[in-house]
Design an enzyme around this catalytic site. Structure first.
Site: not given
Ligand code: ADP
Ligand code: MG
Ligand code: MG
Length: 898
Positions: A8, A79, A88, A90, A352, A470, A778, A845, A865
């Site tokens: 990220k 973040r 989702g 962390m 990403r 099996h 083989s 094999c 192979y």
């Molecule tokens: P994940 O890795 O679970 O996607 P993110 O760090 O991307 O978590 O955060 C989830 C959501 O929070 C993002 O998709 C965004 O919409 C919102 N978010 C994160 N940082 C900001 C920010 N600086 N300003 C506005 N929204 C944010």
């Molecule tokens: Mg995100």
């Protein structure tokens, strides 16, 4: 940059460099996370403090706000972001910096009181959840924050978050804080700096929460990588109806179509889109129209109530569209984007490489190649060979699966989707099939006796057994869907019913299984057969162009040989002969042979088997005409061919016209303590040469019969389980002598090869001597793994999972080849074999032949192979190409460096 900044963070920095608007911020590196795990919070905070201060000042300067200020507060998000995306897994906290005073300041400054309190409500909720971990103190599935909000909604007779008034929000915040205090015993912190530091530490902490640990285990992500923390200025999608948040894909992640698409929510912060609190709107007009059509909404209503972003905010949309294009061109891959629009101004928050289905993977790869965005090497390298699986097997109907109910999970033993009526007994499976039923064979575990039943079934479900059980191995070979080792499945053969989670399912009830995920569903779910796209064929063509390693198949019926050939197999690398002895009359003759006292008695029984075997081989040679077919002589211990329960033994005695006790005695004598290390493989053929003779004769007569018809067979006769050179020599002599007799009788000759399996470690050690008698090797990596580790394949289930969990083993050596140990034996075998007999043909094999990582190893080990089950042939072809390309790139790279 990704190792340090996380995915990220690195991509945020890169977007900023491309001139794309990204809220200002900074990234705390993954190294700090590692230090945090080592030295703890205090030390890390001390080390970080000056840089964080500086970073926050940087944000303040750009935004013109002040962190901790009451009148002009700067709000921040914290973040998580690991090196590879762990969606989702962390945590993230938004709106850090708010407290009772700052919220008023924010309201005043923006002129939007509701926005300020909505932000504060979100902050207290996220912070309470992620940082103060309210849920750790509670023992319930219910979300305490949602409970409070629901109560307020009910009280005021409203149904959505958007309808909250400022007063409602104030009450909610108050109740949130009180609840947090009550549950955790701690006050909710008002000091912005405390909030920030605790937030950063919580993200580090979230590296070790159970779901993140599990995700890493499942995806082989190293523990020591750690997560980075991104600290970033907030932008607000919740400032009313000129603001929104959304996610988008540059192409369709399910089909691969080159269509920009996505969803957004007006007046919302990002987490709402993912959480599904409201029905999101479509980003493009086209997507919106399709959505409305599906939902049965006419265009007028759509335009007013559910407009697309393209229509609702055309200017911001245009900008977003240009960035998605720019980013895809830049990363040269399909992007998954997150964005927020604050009062009409677009901000990009994440990009990403998007996750995608197997179909989309193939289409996007080929399309981007055709568009000139990537070359052939990258098109092939970036594909996940295993994902081709999804393209080859029947699949559940997309709509039907959405309504289906998962009742249990087991191992994804053999891919595909299957739906059928529960049937517990193999004989009945056959009858049912003949009546035209869809049969799901459900067994505690399967054995050789179940082959017929498995063959008659649409899918196989077992309570016990691993990936090399099996059921799993045979199902993969047959190309049948199978879920094995479903612990929650309790079967009563007597009552003809099964129980899962307290619920009873009777014989004839419908269940559905997904062999690609291990999921078991209640009821009947329609399946559709996949269509192999032109793009798929294109990928295969490209792959063959690059691969040096050839791909053969493990097949022992003409049908599976044909399937494999369609999938591009260039021969059979392993044709097991034992399966041929199980059906109807054959098993009788086989049993006669086994219980015979004398060579003469055995020969009489073998004579009956000869024509059947010969016709089997004719069928297979015909299906594989012009391609080599490696046939392995009889391998399993003989006791596998006789019944082991009393009732069947008695029936058999009657049938064979011999005394029950004599028969039982005979069978008891076949019993071995370690059958896998017992009387099997070439040990059978060397003690009962007449078996080898019959098989050699059947092979050669079949080949010559076809030759007479103008069909070219290329037989390769393979001696199993050789450890001692003389074991091979003796078998070779028997085979060649018998074949000479056939040649003499028929007054014609043809070419054939005799070779051996290398599956006993000793054979690898003396491979040069063995090569004196073998025209090919083989590597039988299933047995070789079993004997090298000393792990019984059939019993390893008991400890392998625990070993994997405890990290004693990194991978299951029966699934992916143990390169360090077993691999060393293979390499030694290759080297010694080639030294003694230059030009010797070398292959493997085992089940490993269809595992991409093992295929890479085989390429580097210099094999000619790999051989794998029919449905894995395309996977192996792609993996073989990837191995070649990777080797070329590595070589090229080193040369440049020198
Ligand atoms: P994940 O890795 O679970 O996607 P993110 O760090 O991307 O978590 O955060 C989830 C959501 O929070 C993002 O998709 C965004 O919409 C919102 N978010 C994160 N940082 C900001 C920010 N600086 N300003 C506005 N929204 C944010
Ligand atoms: Mg995100
Ligand atoms: Mg073997």
């Amino acid at each position: 940059m990704k190792p340090l900044l996380g995915g990220k963070g690195a991509n945020l920095a890169e977007m900023a460099n491309l001139g794309i608007p990204v809220p200002p911020g900074f990234t705390v590196t993954t190294e700090v996370c590692t230090e945090y795990q080592l030295y703890g919070k205090e030390k890390v905070m001390k080390l970080l403090r000056p840089e964080v201060l500086e970073g926050v000042q940087h944000i303040e300067q750009i935004m013109g706000t002040v962190f901790g200020s009451v009148e002009n507060p700067c709000l921040i998000s914290v973040r998580s972001g690991a090196r590879v995306s762990m969606p989702g897994m962390m945590d993230t906290v938004l709106n850090i910096g708010l407290n009772e005073k700052a919220v008023e300041g924010l309201a005043k400054k923006s002129g939007k009181e509701k926005f300020a309190w909505d932000s504060y409500r979100r902050f207290v909720q996220m912070y309470g959840d992620v940082v103060m971990r309210v849920n750790n103190f509670l023992n319930s599935d219910e979300n305490p924050f949602e409970l409070i909000m629901d109560e307020v909604k009910e009280k005021n007779g409203i149904t959505t978050d958007q309808e909250f008034t400022v007063e409602d929000l104030k009450e909610i915040v108050k109740r949130f804080k009180a609840m947090i205090k009550e549950v955790t015993g701690n006050d909710f912190p008002d000091d912005p700096w405390t909030q920030l530091w605790e937030g950063v530490m919580a993200v580090f902490e979230s590296w070790n929460i159970p779901r993140a640990v599990l995700y890493r285990q499942l995806n082989s992500i190293p523990e020591e990588w750690g997560t980075a923390v991104n600290v970033q200025a907030m932008v607000y999608g919740n400032m009313g109806d000129t603001s929104c948040s959304g996610v988008a894909f540059t192409r369709n992640a399910a089909t691969g179509e080159n269509k920009f698409n996505g969803e957004f929510l007006i007046d919302a912060q990002g987490e709402d889109v993912v959480a599904g609190v409201r029905t999101p709107l479509q980003i493009t007009q086209k997507g919106s129209k399709e959505w409305a059509k599906f939902a049965g909404i006419d265009d007028k209503e759509r335009k007013t109530k559910f407009p697309s972003l393209e229509e609702y905010m055309p200017v911001a949309y245009k900008e977003l569209f240009s960035y998605q294009h720019l980013l895809e061109q830049h990363y040269k891959d399909m992007q998954d984007l997150e964005f927020t629009i604050q009062e009409g101004k677009l901000w990009m928050l994440q990009t990403r490489n998007g996750k995608r289905t197997g179909d989309a993977m193939v289409k996007i790869g080929i399309d981007m190649y055709n568009e000139g965005l990537i070359d052939e090497n990258s098109a092939l390298l970036r594909m996940d060979a295993n994902k081709l699986n999804e393209l080859l097997h029947p699949v559940f109907d997309q709509k039907a699966i959405k309504k289906a109910n998962v009742i249990a999970k087991g191992l994804a033993a053999s891919p595909g989707a299957s739906t059928g009526q529960i049937c517990f007994f193999s004989e009945e499976a056959k009858e049912w099939k003949e009546k035209g039923k869809d049969v799901l064979l459900v067994r505690i575990e399967t054995s050789a006796d179940d082959l017929q039943g498995m063959d008659s079934s649409d899918g196989i479900l077992t309570a016990r057994g691993g990936m090399t059980s099996h059921a799993a191995v045979v199902a993969r070979g047959m190309g049948k869907c199978c879920v094995s080792g479903v612990g929650a499945l309790h079967i009563s053969y007597k009552k003809r019913q099964l129980e899962i989670d307290g619920k009873i399912y009777k014989e004839g009830d419908w269940l559905s299984i997904n062999g690609s995920t291990g999921e078991v569903y209640e009821g009947k779910i329609d399946t559709v057969s996949p269509k192999l796209s032109d793009d798929f064929q294109e990928v295969m063509k490209m792959a063959d162009h690059h691969a040096s390693l050839k791909v053969r198949t493990n097949a022992d019926t003409p049908d599976s040989a044909r399937i494999a050939r369609e999938f591009g197999a260039v021969g059979i690398g392993l044709c097991r002969t034992e399966h041929m002895f199980f059906e109807g009359v054959r098993i009788k003759a086989m049993r006669e042979m086994i219980v015979a006292d004398t060579e003469e008695g055995r020969r009489k029984a073998l004579e009956k088997l000869l024509p059947m075997q010969r016709s089997d081989f004719e069928g297979i040679f015909k299906a594989m005409h012009d391609l080599p077919v490696t046939i392995r002589l009889l391998d399993p211990p003989l006791h596998e061919f006789v019944p082991n329960d009393e009732k069947h033994q008695e029936d058999l005695a009657v049938e064979m016209g011999i005394d029950v006790d004599t028969l039982k005695d005979k069978i008891a004598k076949l019993h071995e303590l370690n059958p896998m290390l017992g009387h099997r493989g070439c040990r059978l053929g060397n003690t009962y040469p007449e078996i080898t003779e019959m098989q050699a004769r059947a092979i050669m007569e079949a080949a010559l019969n076809l030759k007479d018809k103008g069909i070219r067979a290329i037989p390769e006769i393979m001696i199993p389980l050789v450890g001692e050179t003389a074991e091979l020599k003796m078998q070779e002599d028997i085979v060649r002598a018998e074949i000479e007799r056939v040649f003499a009788e028929r007054k014609q000759r043809m070419n054939y090869r005799v070779g051996t399996m290398i599956e006993v470690p000793r054979a690898a050690l003396v491979a040069d001597k063995i090569a004196g008698y073998a025209e090919f090797f083989s590597f039988g990596t299933n047995d070789l793994t079993q004997m090298t580790y000393g792990y019984s394949r059939d019993d390893a289930g008991k400890f392998l999972d625990i070993y994997l969990e405890k990290g004693i083993l990194k991978d299951n050596p029966f699934e992916t080849i143990d390169q360090e140990g077993v691999g060393k034996l293979v390499k030694m075998g290759v080297k010694l074999g080639r030294k003694a007999r230059p030009g010797i043909k070398l292959g493997i094999c085992g089940e490993h032949g269809g595992d991409p990582r093992s295929v890479h190893f085989c390429h580097r080990a210099g094999l000619d192979y790999v051989s794998c089950s029919p449905f894995r042939v395309p996977i192996a072809r792609l993996a073989a190409a990837q191995a070649s390309i990777q080797e070329w790139l590595d070589h090229h790279h080193t040369n440049r460096q020198n």
